[in-house]
Motif scaffolding. Structure first.
Motif, PDB file in Angstrom:
ATOM      1  N   MET A   1      46.061  44.930  47.321  1.00  0.00           N
ATOM      2  CA  MET A   1      46.658  45.076  46.006  1.00  0.00           C
ATOM      3  C   MET A   1      46.353  46.468  45.478  1.00  0.00           C
ATOM      4  O   MET A   1      45.254  46.972  45.653  1.00  0.00           O
ATOM      5  CB  MET A   1      46.156  43.971  45.069  1.00  0.00           C
ATOM      6  N   THR A   2      47.274  47.098  44.804  1.00  0.00           N
ATOM      7  CA  THR A   2      47.082  48.472  44.361  1.00  0.00           C
ATOM      8  C   THR A   2      46.149  48.521  43.146  1.00  0.00           C
ATOM      9  O   THR A   2      45.127  49.189  43.179  1.00  0.00           O
ATOM     10  CB  THR A   2      48.435  49.095  44.020  1.00  0.00           C
ATOM     11  N   ASP A   3      46.496  47.840  42.081  1.00  0.00           N
ATOM     12  CA  ASP A   3      45.605  47.750  40.934  1.00  0.00           C
ATOM     13  C   ASP A   3      44.707  46.555  41.164  1.00  0.00           C
ATOM     14  O   ASP A   3      45.132  45.414  41.008  1.00  0.00           O
ATOM     15  CB  ASP A   3      46.408  47.571  39.640  1.00  0.00           C
ATOM     16  N   LYS A   4      43.462  46.810  41.518  1.00  0.00           N
ATOM     17  CA  LYS A   4      42.566  45.723  41.901  1.00  0.00           C
ATOM     18  C   LYS A   4      42.249  44.823  40.714  1.00  0.00           C
ATOM     19  O   LYS A   4      41.897  45.290  39.637  1.00  0.00           O
ATOM     20  CB  LYS A   4      41.269  46.296  42.471  1.00  0.00           C
ATOM     21  N   GLU A   5      42.373  43.524  40.935  1.00  0.00           N
ATOM     22  CA  GLU A   5      41.922  42.556  39.945  1.00  0.00           C
ATOM     23  C   GLU A   5      40.412  42.393  40.116  1.00  0.00           C
ATOM     24  O   GLU A   5      39.903  42.384  41.229  1.00  0.00           O
ATOM     25  CB  GLU A   5      42.653  41.230  40.128  1.00  0.00           C
ATOM     26  N   THR A   6      39.714  42.268  39.005  1.00  0.00           N
ATOM     27  CA  THR A   6      38.252  42.242  39.026  1.00  0.00           C
ATOM     28  C   THR A   6      37.733  40.830  38.799  1.00  0.00           C
ATOM     29  O   THR A   6      38.146  40.154  37.844  1.00  0.00           O
ATOM     30  CB  THR A   6      37.679  43.181  37.948  1.00  0.00           C
ATOM     31  N   VAL A   7      36.832  40.408  39.671  1.00  0.00           N
ATOM     32  CA  VAL A   7      36.199  39.090  39.565  1.00  0.00           C
ATOM     33  C   VAL A   7      34.720  39.291  39.250  1.00  0.00           C
ATOM     34  O   VAL A   7      34.033  40.068  39.918  1.00  0.00           O
ATOM     35  CB  VAL A   7      36.348  38.288  40.877  1.00  0.00           C
ATOM     36  N   LEU A   8      34.242  38.596  38.228  1.00  0.00           N
ATOM     37  CA  LEU A   8      32.825  38.626  37.868  1.00  0.00           C
ATOM     38  C   LEU A   8      32.142  37.387  38.433  1.00  0.00           C
ATOM     39  O   LEU A   8      32.531  36.261  38.118  1.00  0.00           O
ATOM     40  CB  LEU A   8      32.671  38.669  36.344  1.00  0.00           C
ATOM     41  N   ILE A   9      31.141  37.597  39.290  1.00  0.00           N
ATOM     42  CA  ILE A   9      30.352  36.497  39.864  1.00  0.00           C
ATOM     43  C   ILE A   9      29.067  36.370  39.056  1.00  0.00           C
ATOM     44  O   ILE A   9      28.295  37.323  38.949  1.00  0.00           O
ATOM     45  CB  ILE A   9      30.008  36.757  41.337  1.00  0.00           C
ATOM     46  N   VAL A  10      28.849  35.189  38.487  1.00  0.00           N
ATOM     47  CA  VAL A  10      27.642  34.959  37.684  1.00  0.00           C
ATOM     48  C   VAL A  10      26.821  33.862  38.355  1.00  0.00           C
ATOM     49  O   VAL A  10      27.141  32.675  38.273  1.00  0.00           O
ATOM     50  CB  VAL A  10      28.001  34.552  36.234  1.00  0.00           C
ATOM     51  N   ASP A  11      25.758  34.261  39.042  1.00  0.00           N
ATOM     52  CA  ASP A  11      24.927  33.313  39.791  1.00  0.00           C
ATOM     53  C   ASP A  11      23.557  33.944  40.006  1.00  0.00           C
ATOM     54  O   ASP A  11      23.456  35.120  40.374  1.00  0.00           O
ATOM     55  CB  ASP A  11      25.587  32.976  41.137  1.00  0.00           C
ATOM     56  N   ASP A  12      22.503  33.157  39.782  1.00  0.00           N
ATOM     57  CA  ASP A  12      21.149  33.704  39.963  1.00  0.00           C
ATOM     58  C   ASP A  12      20.684  33.643  41.414  1.00  0.00           C
ATOM     59  O   ASP A  12      19.629  34.173  41.748  1.00  0.00           O
ATOM     60  CB  ASP A  12      20.148  32.975  39.064  1.00  0.00           C
ATOM     61  N   LEU A  41      27.726  38.200  29.602  1.00  0.00           N
ATOM     62  CA  LEU A  41      28.324  38.585  28.321  1.00  0.00           C
ATOM     63  C   LEU A  41      28.262  40.097  28.121  1.00  0.00           C
ATOM     64  O   LEU A  41      29.196  40.694  27.572  1.00  0.00           O
ATOM     65  CB  LEU A  41      27.609  37.870  27.169  1.00  0.00           C
ATOM     66  N   GLU A  42      27.186  40.723  28.575  1.00  0.00           N
ATOM     67  CA  GLU A  42      27.060  42.179  28.470  1.00  0.00           C
ATOM     68  C   GLU A  42      28.079  42.876  29.377  1.00  0.00           C
ATOM     69  O   GLU A  42      28.674  43.883  28.997  1.00  0.00           O
ATOM     70  CB  GLU A  42      25.635  42.613  28.843  1.00  0.00           C
ATOM     71  N   VAL A  43      28.272  42.336  30.590  1.00  0.00           N
ATOM     72  CA  VAL A  43      29.257  42.917  31.509  1.00  0.00           C
ATOM     73  C   VAL A  43      30.655  42.855  30.898  1.00  0.00           C
ATOM     74  O   VAL A  43      31.433  43.808  30.979  1.00  0.00           O
ATOM     75  CB  VAL A  43      29.235  42.181  32.874  1.00  0.00           C
ATOM     76  N   LEU A  44      30.970  41.727  30.260  1.00  0.00           N
ATOM     77  CA  LEU A  44      32.299  41.540  29.680  1.00  0.00           C
ATOM     78  C   LEU A  44      32.563  42.501  28.522  1.00  0.00           C
ATOM     79  O   LEU A  44      33.720  42.828  28.231  1.00  0.00           O
ATOM     80  CB  LEU A  44      32.472  40.095  29.210  1.00  0.00           C
ATOM     81  N   LYS A  45      31.509  42.949  27.853  1.00  0.00           N
ATOM     82  CA  LYS A  45      31.672  43.912  26.762  1.00  0.00           C
ATOM     83  C   LYS A  45      32.089  45.284  27.286  1.00  0.00           C
ATOM     84  O   LYS A  45      32.770  46.045  26.615  1.00  0.00           O
ATOM     85  CB  LYS A  45      30.364  44.053  25.974  1.00  0.00           C
ATOM     86  N   LYS A  46      31.667  45.592  28.519  1.00  0.00           N
ATOM     87  CA  LYS A  46      31.861  46.935  29.061  1.00  0.00           C
ATOM     88  C   LYS A  46      33.012  47.042  30.062  1.00  0.00           C
ATOM     89  O   LYS A  46      33.536  48.131  30.293  1.00  0.00           O
ATOM     90  CB  LYS A  46      30.572  47.404  29.758  1.00  0.00           C
ATOM     91  N   SER A  47      33.385  45.922  30.676  1.00  0.00           N
ATOM     92  CA  SER A  47      34.350  45.985  31.788  1.00  0.00           C
ATOM     93  C   SER A  47      35.497  44.996  31.597  1.00  0.00           C
ATOM     94  O   SER A  47      35.324  43.929  30.993  1.00  0.00           O
ATOM     95  CB  SER A  47      33.643  45.685  33.114  1.00  0.00           C
ATOM     96  N   GLU A  48      36.662  45.353  32.143  1.00  0.00           N
ATOM     97  CA  GLU A  48      37.805  44.429  32.157  1.00  0.00           C
ATOM     98  C   GLU A  48      37.658  43.482  33.336  1.00  0.00           C
ATOM     99  O   GLU A  48      37.517  43.910  34.487  1.00  0.00           O
ATOM    100  CB  GLU A  48      39.123  45.196  32.272  1.00  0.00           C
ATOM    101  N   VAL A  49      37.659  42.203  33.056  1.00  0.00           N
ATOM    102  CA  VAL A  49      37.481  41.175  34.090  1.00  0.00           C
ATOM    103  C   VAL A  49      38.678  40.244  34.059  1.00  0.00           C
ATOM    104  O   VAL A  49      39.140  39.842  32.991  1.00  0.00           O
ATOM    105  CB  VAL A  49      36.172  40.387  33.856  1.00  0.00           C
TER     106      VAL A  49
END
Length: 232
Positions: A1-12, A41-49
Motif C-alpha cells: 500500500m502506498t499510504d501506509k495504514e498505521t496499527v497500534l499494538i497495545v500489549d505488555d 493514550l499518549e501515542v494517540l495524542k501524537k500519531s495518526e492511528v
C-alpha cells in the motif's frame, strides 16, 4: 500500500507484540507499540492511528478502561485481545466499544485477516467528503454524480441527462417536497409554464427505470396537490 495504514499494538507481553508487529509489517502496515493503556493514550495524542489491537490484561490501565477512554474521542477499529474466552468477557469487551475480540492463543494469520476486514469497513465509512458528495446511496439505489451512473439492485440503469438531474435533485434533498414548477426551473433553468407537463413525463420515465413497481413507487413519492419528494 502506498499510504501506509498505521496499527497500534497495545500489549505488555513483548513477545506477542513483536510477533504481531512482524506479520503486520509483512502486509505493508506501519506499526506503533504501547505496553499499557496509559502509554497507548499518549501515542494517540501524537500519531495518526487507523486501527488498535488492544490487550485486556495490562498494568496501570487495562484494555477495558483504555477502550472506554479511546472511544470518548476516536472511532477507529479496536480489536481486543484476551486470554479469557468466557462469553461475558467478550460481551464486556465489545460493549465498551471494541469492534472485534480475539482469544489468546490465536493464529496470527487470522488476526491479520480481521485487521484487514476492520480497516476495509472503517475506510468505507470514512470516505473523504469530496467523494461522498459524488455518491448518493439510498436503499438499493446508488447514484454516482461524477460518472452519471445509477445502480438499482446491483444493475446499471440508463437515464437521460434530464432524468438524471431530476433524480439527483430529489435524492439530494430526501423528504423535501418539490413543486413541479420548482423542479422545472431547477433542472431546465427556464421559467415554468402552467400547462407544461414535461416534469410529470420525466418523473414517470424515471419511475419506470428505478422502481420495482412504478405504480407503487418506493423512492419518488407524489404529494398530491404539492409536488414530488424522495422518500426519506
Amino acid at each position: 500500500m502506498t499510504d501506509k495504514e498505521t496499527v497500534l499494538i497495545v500489549d505488555d507481553e513483548k513477545e506477542i507484540s513483536d510477533l504481531i508487529g512482524i506479520y503486520l509489517k509483512n502486509e505493508g502496515y506501519a506499526v506503533l507499540k504501547a505496553s499499557d493503556g496509559l502509554e497507548a493514550l499518549e501515542v494517540l495524542k501524537k500519531s495518526e492511528v487507523h486501527l488498535i489491537i488492544l490487550d485486556i490484561m495490562m498494568p496501570k490501565m487495562d484494555g477495558i478502561q483504555a477502550c472506554m477512554r479511546i472511544r470518548e474521542e476516536k472511532n477507529m477499529p479496536i480489536i481486543m485481545l484476551s486470554a479469557k474466552s468466557q462469553d461475558m468477557d467478550k460481551i464486556m469487551g465489545l460493549s465498551t466499544g471494541a469492534d472485534d475480540y480475539v482469544t489468546k492463543p490465536f493464529n496470527p494469520l487470522e488476526l491479520i485477516a480481521r485487521v484487514k476486514s476492520q480497516l476495509r469497513r472503517y475506510t468505507r465509512l470514512n470516505i473523504p467528503n469530496e467523494k461522498k458528495k459524488d455518491e448518493i446511496d439510498i436503499g438499493n439505489l446508488s447514484i454516482n454524480v461524477a460518472t452519471h451512473e445509477v445502480i438499482v439492485d446491483g444493475k446499471e440503469v440508463k437515464l437521460t441527462p434530464r432524468e438524471f438531474d431530476i433524480l439527483e435533485l430529489l435524492a439530494r434533498n430526501k423528504g423535501i417536497v418539490f413543486s413541479i414548477e420548482k423542479i422545472f426551473e431547477s433542472v431546465w433553468k427556464e421559467d415554468y409554464y402552467e400547462s407544461d407537463n414535461t416534469v410529470m413525463v420525466h418523473i414517470r420515465k424515471i419511475r419506470e427505470k428505478i422502481e420495482m413497481n412504478p405504480r407503487k413507487p418506493q423512492y419518488i413519492k407524489t404529494v398530491w396537490g404539492v409536488g414530488y419528494k424522495f422518500e426519506n
